[in-house]
Design an enzyme around this catalytic site. Structure first.
Site, PDB file in Angstrom:
ATOM      1  N   SER A 108      58.085  63.748   8.035  1.00  0.00           N
ATOM      2  CA  SER A 108      57.121  63.473   9.058  1.00  0.00           C
ATOM      3  C   SER A 108      55.796  62.800   9.288  1.00  0.00           C
ATOM      4  CB  SER A 108      56.258  64.951   9.581  1.00  0.00           C
ATOM      5  OG  SER A 108      56.032  64.886  11.579  1.00  0.00           O
ATOM      6  N   GLY A 109      56.939  61.873  10.490  1.00  0.00           N
ATOM      7  CA  GLY A 109      55.816  59.856  10.597  1.00  0.00           C
ATOM      8  C   GLY A 109      56.621  59.397   9.745  1.00  0.00           C
ATOM      9  N   THR A 156      63.276  59.380  13.440  1.00  0.00           N
ATOM     10  CA  THR A 156      63.701  59.765  14.655  1.00  0.00           C
ATOM     11  C   THR A 156      63.850  58.075  15.203  1.00  0.00           C
ATOM     12  OG1 THR A 156      62.815  61.600  15.163  1.00  0.00           O
ATOM     13  CG2 THR A 156      63.221  60.039  17.302  1.00  0.00           C
ATOM     14  N   ASN A 170      52.108  63.096  12.444  1.00  0.00           N
ATOM     15  CA  ASN A 170      52.940  62.420  13.727  1.00  0.00           C
ATOM     16  C   ASN A 170      52.827  63.096  14.528  1.00  0.00           C
ATOM     17  OD1 ASN A 170      54.751  60.699  14.128  1.00  0.00           O
ATOM     18  ND2 ASN A 170      56.780  61.728  13.313  1.00  0.00           N
ATOM     19  N   SER A 228      56.834  64.064  16.229  1.00  0.00           N
ATOM     20  CA  SER A 228      57.498  64.878  14.830  1.00  0.00           C
ATOM     21  C   SER A 228      58.408  65.562  15.717  1.00  0.00           C
ATOM     22  CB  SER A 228      56.673  65.793  13.918  1.00  0.00           C
ATOM     23  OG  SER A 228      56.844  66.029  12.871  1.00  0.00           O
ATOM     24  N   SER A 229      60.018  65.100  14.859  1.00  0.00           N
ATOM     25  CA  SER A 229      60.793  66.214  15.259  1.00  0.00           C
ATOM     26  C   SER A 229      60.867  67.374  14.653  1.00  0.00           C
ATOM     27  CB  SER A 229      61.923  65.930  14.665  1.00  0.00           C
ATOM     28  OG  SER A 229      62.360  64.083  15.241  1.00  0.00           O
ATOM     29  N   GLY A 283      62.303  65.920   6.029  1.00  0.00           N
ATOM     30  CA  GLY A 283      62.250  65.836   4.984  1.00  0.00           C
ATOM     31  C   GLY A 283      61.546  66.748   4.168  1.00  0.00           C
ATOM     32  N   GLU A 327      59.046  69.346   2.766  1.00  0.00           N
ATOM     33  CA  GLU A 327      58.134  69.331   2.785  1.00  0.00           C
ATOM     34  C   GLU A 327      56.895  70.147   2.074  1.00  0.00           C
ATOM     35  OE1 GLU A 327      58.096  69.182   7.681  1.00  0.00           O
ATOM     36  OE2 GLU A 327      58.013  71.012   7.145  1.00  0.00           O
TER      37      GLU A 327
END
Length: 995
Positions: free
Chosen positions: A118-119, A123, A168, A171-172, A400, A402
C-alpha cells in the site's frame, strides 16, 4: 509515479556508459546479481537521479518518487508509441505499448500484473496505463465514450473502495482486475471489472490514524445542503461513530470537497441517472445512520433500540418498515427442524447484528456498483456477430504482500493471493524463458528455484488445508471458537515445515509467538497471524430476519443486492475464505490464458517524502516481491539477448570487416564481429535469430570498446566535417560576394542612368520656361516660374533682416513683388513684436522718454543728435537731506545741476533743478530758492542752436513768483524732456530758430 526524463530515446546498451553514476537499466546486467546489497544500491543510484523505472528482463520495477515528474506528457507517450521495448529507457509506457503491440500483432490476449505494498503506486500505475491507451489508441465518438467511462470508473471505485491508512492516503482496500476490450482496429470498445475481497470490516472499525472509505467524508464535506437534508445528515463527521474510530476524520492532504465534485461528474459519465445516484447515496447515508443506532438493556438483559429517530431515517432511506427493522436488529431468527425460532439479542449481539448489517449493505452495494459500471462498459458487438472480433488486455491492481505488527484474516487472504501470484509468476517466467530458448535452438538448462506450491497447498488443499479446516470449524455444531480452530490446525498440519504455533515451537521461538497465533513461512518470509476474529470474518453471517427485511426493501439497489432466493436456498452460503479461494482460482485461469507483463511497485519510505530512500524498508519489499528470485531465474541462463540485426547495427563499427556496411546475412556478420572481438565459446551462443551473451562483463567490455571507437570516429568525423564545413563556407561566401557585387554594380548603373535622364529633362523644362517666362502661367513655364519663386523664397529664408534697423531685403522677381512687400511688412511687424516683447519696464520708460525727445527736438535743435545715444538718467546729483526734509511729502522724480542767470545783469549762479510730481524747485545748496508749480509754468523756450540755455515762462499774477527763469544745463535735452513730461507741457516747448 515517474521516471527520469533524461535520455528517453537512449537504448539500454548506450546507457551502460553512465552505469557508474546512474546504475544499470536492467538488473539482469548486474555483475553481482546474487547480491541483495548490489540490487538495492542500483535502485538507490537510479532513484537519486529520478530514474524510478528499472527492468528485470521484461519485468518493470517502479519506485514511487512521491512527487510529480515531467514524464507523462503526450510527447512522452508518442516517444514510446510503437518503439521496440529495449530501444527506449525503462518506463511504464514501454510495458503498456509492448503489451498493446503484442495484442495487435499476435491477436493474443494480454495482461499486466501490478503489485506492491500500500502506497507503492499501484493505483497510479493503473491510471497512467489507461491514460496512455486513451491517448494513443485510435479514436471515434463511440471509442471516446468508452475511453471516458474507463477513465472515470477509477474515481468512483476509489471513492467507494479506497481509504486513508497509516501507509497511504489513498489505499485500495480491494483487489481489482480490469479487462479492456480492443476491436480489430486496436481501439478500446469495452471493459469489465472484477473485484476481490473488499475490506468490509473498515465500515465499522478503523485503526488509529486511519479513515473509513472516502465516499462518506466526500458526501458530508461536498454534498449540497438540500441533499444532506434529504438524507438526514450533518456536515460534521464527528456525529457519526463509524467515521471517527481512527480519530482522523479530517486530513490536510485530502480535499474531500473537490473529490466529491470529481465523483459526481464521473457518475454521470458512466451512465448513472439522478435516480441511481439518489438511491446509491441513500445507502451510503443509511450506513452512517446504522452506526448511530444505540441499544440499552431491559430488565431481562435483552437489547432495546434507544434511537428511534435513526430508525425513521433508515426506514425511509432503505425503503423498509421501521418497526420491522427495529425488531430485526434486536432479535435473531433461526430455522430448526422446519420451524422458525426467534430469540432476543443481548447488547453485544445486537451491536454485532447492527455492524453485520452495515458491512453487508455496504459490501453488496460495492459489488452492485462494480456490476453497474460493467454494464456501462460492456461491448455491444454489432459488426461480425458471432465472430471473435475483440482482444482483451487485463490490468490487475492487487494488494501486495502484507506484514503488520498485528496480522489477521485479511492479511492471511492477501498473502495467500500473493503466494498464488508468485507461483504463477515463476511458472510463466520459466515457461517464457524455456520457449525462447527452444525457439532459438539453445539447449535449456533446468533452473533451480523455490517452488512455493508447498505453501499454496498448505493453505488451499482440500480437507487438509488451512481454509478447509477453517470452514469445517465454522460449520461444525457446538461451541466453535478461534482457539478451537487453532487447536485443529495444530492437530492437522503440525508436521508441515512451513507452519508453526506456540505449542509446536521450541523454547526459543515460543517467546515470539502468542498462544493465539500461528506462523507461516511464506516465499517472502515469516508472517505471524492472530486467529482472533478468524471465524467471525470467515462466516460473514447476516441474521435471517435482517436478510428478510432487506429483501423487502423498496430501494431498487438494496432490492437487487438482497435477492429473495437467498431465503429459500437451503444450501449454506460459502464462507469468505472459500469465496476468495474460488475467485482467486478463476483469476489464475484468466491470467494463465493471457500473455503476462509485470510491474512491481516499491515505496521508498513510510513518510511519503520525496527523495528519501530507506534501505531497510526497500530490502523488506524486495524480499516480499520476490525480486531477487525473479532475477536469479532470469540470470540462470544468458543475461543478454538481442536480434542479430540490432546487435550488428550497434556494434559493427568495432570490426573492419563489418564497418561501415555488412552485405551478407546478419547471422554471419555477428559471427565475424564476435570472433574479431575475441568472445570465448562459453561467453555466448548463436541462436536462430538472436545472439545470447551469458555474462554482463562481456557486454560491458563490448560497450566500453564501442565508446572508445565512437570517440575515435567522432574525432575523425569532426576533423573531416570541419574541413568540409570550411570549404562549404568559403564557396558559399564567394558565391554570395559575386552575387552582391553584380547586383550592386547593376544598381549603381541604373541609378546613374536615371540621374542623367532626370538632369536632361530638368534642363529642357528650365530652358523652355525661361523662353516663356513673360507669358501667363502655362504648362511651358510653370516649372521655371515655380523654380524662380522657390529660389527667391529660399534666398529670402537665408537673408532675412537681423533686426528692425536692418533695412536690407532681397530683390523679388516680377511675379512676386506684391507677395514680397507683404512678406516684408509681416517680417517687420514680427521683429517689432518680438523686440517689444523682450523689453523690460525700465527700458520701456527710457524709450518713451526718447520718443518724446524725438517729437520735441528732432530736426529742430542742433545738439539733439548728440543726446540720442545717451541714456536718460533719473538723477544726476546727490540730494541734501535738508532739501528732502524741506520738500516734505514731495517725491523727487529728477535732479540735475544747472546755472541760473539773473534777469538783471545776467550774473551766473550755480543751482540745482529738482522735478517732483507737482512743481519745479530751484535749490541753492540746502535752501529752496524758488518753487514753480506746473500749473504756473506757461511754456519753455529754447533756441535751435547747440547751446544749452532754456527759459521757463512763469505766470506772474502770483506775487510769490519772480517771473521767467533763465537756466543752462549740460543735459538740456534730457532735462527739458523730463520737465515737459512731468508738467505735461510737451506741446508748450518753443524752439526759436537762430536765437
Amino acid at each position: 509515479m515517474g521516471a527520469g526524463s533524461n535520455g528517453i530515446r537512449m537504448t539500454m546498451e548506450s546507457a551502460l556508459t553512465a552505469r557508474d553514476r546512474v546504475g544499470v537499466q536492467d538488473f539482469v546486467l548486474l555483475e553481482n546479481f546474487t547480491s541483495e546489497a548490489a540490487f538495492i544500491e542500483n535502485l538507490r543510484k537510479r532513484f537519486k537521479e529520478n530514474l524510478i523505472y528499472t527492468y528485470i528482463g521484461s519485468v518493470l520495477v517502479s519506485v514511487n518518487p512521491y512527487k510529480e515528474l515531467e514524464i507523462y506528457s503526450k510527447q512522452h507517450m508518442e516517444r514510446y508509441r510503437g518503439v521496440s521495448f529495449y530501444e527506449v529507457s525503462p518506463h511504464l509506457y514501454a510495458i503498456a505499448d509492448n503489451s498493446y503491440r503484442s495484442l495487435r500483432t499476435e491477436r493474443k490476449d494480454q495482461c499486466i500484473l501490478i503489485s506492491g505494498e500500500s502506497g507503492a503506486g499501484k493505483t497510479e500505475a493503473t491510471k497512467k496505463i489507461l491514460q496512455y491507451y486513451a491517448v494513443t489508441c485510435p479514436a471515434s465518438d463511440q471509442v471516446e465514450m468508452v475511453k471516458d467511462r474507463l477513465l472515470q470508473s477509477n474515481p468512483v471505485l476509489e471513492a467507494f473502495g479506497n481509504a486513508k491508512t497509516l501507509r497511504n492516503d489513498n489505499s485500495s482496500r480491494f483487489g481489482k482486475y480490469m479487462d479492456v476490450q480492443f476491436d480489430y482496429r486496436g481501439a478500446p470498445v469495452g471493459g469489465h471489472i472484477l473485484n476481490y475481497l473488499l475490506e468490509k470490516s473498515r465500515v465499522v472499525h478503523q485503526n488509529h490514524g486511519e479513515r473509513n472509505f472516502h465516499i462518506f467524508y466526500q458526501l458530508l464535506d461536498g454534498g449540497e445542503e438540500e441533499l444532506l437534508r434529504r438524507l438526514g445528515l450533518e456536515k460534521n463527521p464527528q456525529q457519526y461513530p463509524y467515521l471517527v474510530k481512527g480519530h482522523c476524520a479530517r486530513v490536510s492532504s485530502i480535499n474531500d470537497k473537490n473529490d466529491w465534485k470529481v465523483v459526481r461528474k464521473a457518475l454521470s459519465i458512466i451512465n448513472f441517472n439522478d435516480n441511481d445516484v439518489e438511491d446509491l447515496l441513500s445507502i451510503v447515508a443509511s450506513v452512517l445512520h446504522l452506526g448511530n443506532v444505540q441499544f440499552a438493556a431491559d430488565e431481562q438483559g435483552n437489547a432495546q433500540v434507544t434511537t428511534e429517530n435513526q430508525i425513521k431515517y433508515l426506514a425511509r432511506l432503505l425503503g423498509v418498515e421501521g418497526s420491522i427493522l427495529r425488531e430485526a436488529l434486536i432479535h435473531k431468527k433461526i430455522i430448526a427442524k422446519g420451524e422458525e425460532l426467534v430469540s432476543p439479542l443481548n447488547l453485544e449481539q445486537a451491536a454485532y447484528a447492527r455492524d453485520a448489517l452495515a458491512k453487508a449493505v455496504y459490501g453488496r452495494t460495492f459489488s452492485w456498483l462494480v456490476n453497474k459500471i460493467n454494464k456501462s462498459l460492456s461491448y455491444k458487438e454489432t459488426e461480425f456477430p458471432g465472430w471473435r472480433s475483440t482482444t482483451v488486455l487485463g490490468l490487475l491492481d492487487i494488494y501486495g504482500f502484507e506484514v503488520f505488527q498485528h496480522n489477521s484474516f485479511e492479511q492471511f487472504c492477501i498473502n495467500y493471493c500473493n503466494e498464488k501470484l508468485q507461483q504463477l509468476f515463476i511458472e510463466l517466467t520459466l515457461k517464457s524463458e524455456q520457449e525462447e530458448y527452444e525457439s532459438e535452438g539453445i539447449a535449456w538448462e533446468p533452473v533451480q528455484y523455490f517452488d512455493n506450491k508447498i505453501i499454496c497447498d498448505l493453505v488451499e488443499e482440500k480437507f487438509k488445508g488451512i481454509i478447509s479446516i477453517l470452514d469445517e470449524e465454522c460449520l461444525r455444531p457446538g461451541d466453535a471458537t478461534d482457539m478451537t480452530f487453532l487447536e485443529k490446525l495444530e492437530e492437522t498440519v503440525k508436521n508441515h515445515p512451513h507452519f508453526l504455533t506456540h505449542k509446536l515451537a521450541d523454547q526459543k521461538t515460543r517467546k515470539s509467538l502468542g498462544r493465539e497465533e500461528f506462523r507461516l513461512l511464506h516465499y517472502a518470509g515469516e508472517v505471524t497471524y492472530s486467529v482472533s476474529g478468524f471465524l467471525d470474518k470467515n462466516n460473514d453471517l447476516l441474521f435471517r430476519n435482517l436478510k428478510e427485511t432487506m429483501c423487502n426493501s423498496e430501494n431498487p439497489i438494496v432490492n437487487q443486492c438482497f435477492e429473495r432466493t437467498e431465503l429459500t436456498d437451503k444450501k449454506r452460503p460459502e464462507t469468505a475464505a472459500t469465496q476468495f479461494k474460488n475467485s482467486l482460482s478463476k483469476l489464475m485461469e484468466i491470467l494463465m490464458s493471457k500473455e503476462p507483463s509485470y510491474i512491481r511497485c516499491i515505496k521508498p519510505n513510510d513518510s511519503k517524502q520525496a527523495g528519501k530512500f530507506v534501505e531497510v524498508l526497500i530490502r523488506h519489499q524486495v524480499k516480499y516481491l520476490g525480486l531477487m528470485e525473479n532475477l536469479r531465474v532470469r540470470r540462470a541462463g544468458f543475461a543478454y539477448r538481442r536480434k542479430y540485426e540490432v546487435f550488428l547495427q550497434r556494434y559493427k563499427s568495432l570490426c573492419p570487416e563489418t564497418w561501415p556496411v555488412w552485405d551478407g546475412r546478419p547471422h554471419d556478420g555477428v559471427a565475424v564481429l564476435v570472433k574479431y572481438l575475441g568472445y570465448k565459446q562459453e561467453e555466448y551462443k548463436m541462436g536462430r535469430t538472436k545472439i545470447f551473451i551469458r555474462f554482463p562483463k562481456t557486454l560491458f567490455a563490448t560497450e566500453d570498446a564501442l565508446e572508445i571507437r565512437k570517440q575515435s570516429l567522432a574525432t575523425k568525423i569532426q576533423a573531416a566535417w570541419r574541413g568540409f564545413h570550411q570549404r562549404q563556407k568559403f564557396q558559399h561566401m564567394k558565391h554570395s560576394a559575386i552575387t552582391i557585387q553584380s547586383w550592386w554594380r547593376g544598381t549603381l548603373g541604373r541609378r546613374k542612368a536615371a540621374k542623367k535622364k532626370w538632369a536632361v529633362e530638368t534642363i529642357r523644362r528650365f530652358i523652355k520656361g525661361f523662353i516663356y517666362r513673360n507669358y501667363p502661367r502655362c504648362a511651358e513655364n510653370e516649372y521655371f516660374l515655380d523654380y524662380i519663386r522657390y529660389s527667391f523664397l529660399m534666398s529670402l529664408k537665408r537673408n532675412l533682416p537681423r533686426n528692425v534697423l536692418d533695412k536690407s531685403w532681397p530683390t523679388p522677381p516680377p511675379s512676386l513683388c506684391e507677395a514680397s512687400q507683404l512678406l516684408r511688412q509681416l517680417c517687420m511687424q514680427n521683429m517689432v513684436w518680438r523686440y517689444c516683447k523682450r523689453i523690460n519696464p525700465e527700458w520701456k520708460q527710457q524709450l518713451d522718454q526718447k520718443v518724446i525727445a524725438s517729437e520735441i527736438f528732432k530736426d529742430k535743435k542742433d545738439n539733439y543728435p548728440q543726446s540720442v545715444p545717451r541714456l536718460f538718467l533719473d538723477t544726476r546729483l546727490d540730494i541734501n537731506a535738508k532739501v528732502l526734509q524741506a520738500l516734505g511729502s514731495e517725491t523727487i522724480k529728477y535732479a540735475v545741476p544747472v546755472i541760473k542767470y539773473d534777469r538783471k545783469g545776467y550774473k551766473a549762479r550755480a543751482r540745482q533743478l529738482l522735478l517732483t510730481q507737482t512743481a519745479v524747485f530751484i535749490v541753492e545748496e540746502a535752501k529752496i530758492k524758488q518753487r514753480i508749480d506746473y500749473a504756473n509754468l506757461t511754456g519753455i523756450s529754447v533756441s535751435s542752436l547747440s547751446d544749452n540755455l532754456f527759459v521757463l515762462h512763469v505766470h506772474c499774477e502770483d506775487n510769490k513768483q519772480k517771473g521767467d527763469v533763465v537756466l543752462q544745463s549740460d543735459h538740456a535735452i534730457e532735462t527739458l524732456t523730463k520737465m515737459a513730461m512731468s508738467a505735461d507741457k510737451v506741446d508748450n516747448v518753443n524752439i526759436n530758430q537762430g536765437r
